[in-house]
Design an enzyme around this catalytic site. Structure first.
Site, PDB file in Angstrom:
ATOM      1  N   THR A   5       0.722  -1.247   0.000  1.00 56.79           N
ATOM      2  CA  THR A   5       0.000   0.000   0.000  1.00 56.79           C
ATOM      3  C   THR A   5       0.750   1.296   0.000  1.00 56.79           C
ATOM      4  OG1 THR A   5      -2.207   0.475   0.566  1.00 56.79           O
ATOM      5  CG2 THR A   5      -0.668   0.791   2.289  1.00 56.79           C
ATOM      6  N   LYS A  38      -7.429  -0.013   3.828  1.00 54.46           N
ATOM      7  CA  LYS A  38      -6.341   0.139   4.786  1.00 54.46           C
ATOM      8  C   LYS A  38      -6.431   1.436   5.576  1.00 54.46           C
ATOM      9  CE  LYS A  38      -3.922  -2.230   1.246  1.00 54.46           C
ATOM     10  NZ  LYS A  38      -3.067  -1.993   0.118  1.00 54.46           N
ATOM     11  N   GLY A  50      -4.340   5.049   8.916  1.00 54.08           N
ATOM     12  CA  GLY A  50      -4.024   4.303   7.709  1.00 54.08           C
ATOM     13  C   GLY A  50      -2.719   3.569   7.916  1.00 54.08           C
ATOM     14  N   SER A 129       4.836   1.906   0.011  1.00 50.74           N
ATOM     15  CA  SER A 129       5.719   1.719  -1.135  1.00 50.74           C
ATOM     16  C   SER A 129       5.722   2.906  -2.092  1.00 50.74           C
ATOM     17  CB  SER A 129       5.335   0.441  -1.874  1.00 50.74           C
ATOM     18  OG  SER A 129       3.970   0.460  -2.196  1.00 50.74           O
TER      19      SER A 129
END
Length: 176
Positions: A5, A38, A50, A129
């Site tokens: 994510t 998320k 998050g 990421s």
């Protein structure tokens, strides 16, 4: 190992928005889920969180953070420091691999398992990421447009999804 994510948060004077993409990646080349959620509201819908990292670890940390918010009567900074301390010192929790953004109407915090609790100077934070892509896009949009925080986080993740293979454009946005 799961790569999961990109999360981005933006605050202006009276609103805060957080967005996350839906991709969960296994290894380097397999997308196993594209619609994971998320981000969520916790503590009487007054705190947004998050997570990036291991999904199971994120759920565990989310529950621990909500407990800390209850214990501190919703004091975001105090709960974040207590979570980071517990996360770093607990034998089981210190193995959890995730980063968290937590925000309320007043502040945004990045919380890590290394004990860091960081409040960004500019009211913008990103983890995961595609964090650097989303962060750069959010800063540019906040400085050069009149978009709302909700629009900025959505557009930032769309841009990140066009660059980062671990980020998709299935975006969920929450705000307070």
């Amino acid at each position: 190992m799961f790569k999961a994510t990109t999360i981005v948060a933006v605050k202006d004077q009276d609103r805060i928005a957080i967005a996350g993409d839906g991709q969960v990646t296994f290894g380097e080349n397999t997308i196993i889920k594209s619609t994971a959620k998320k981000i969520r509201k916790i503590y009487k819908d007054s705190v947004l969180i998050g997570f990036a990292g291991s999904v199971a670890d994120a759920f565990t940390l989310s529950e621990k953070f909500e407990e800390k918010l209850e214990q501190t009567n919703g004091n975001l900074k105090k709960a974040a420091v207590e979570l980071a301390s517990l996360w770093r010192s607990d034998k089981i929790l210190r193995r959890l691999e995730a980063l968290m953004i937590a925000a309320n109407k007043d502040t945004i915090l990045i919380i890590s398992g290394n004990g860091e609790v960081i409040e960004p100077d500019d009211g913008i934070a990103a983890v995961g990421s595609g964090a650097m892509y989303a962060l750069a896009a959010a800063r540019a949009l906040k400085r050069n447009t009149k978009l709302s925080p909700e629009e900025i986080v959505r557009e930032s993740l769309i841009i990140a999804s066009e660059i980062c293979v671990y980020t998709n454009n299935n975006i969920v946005v929450e705000s307070i």
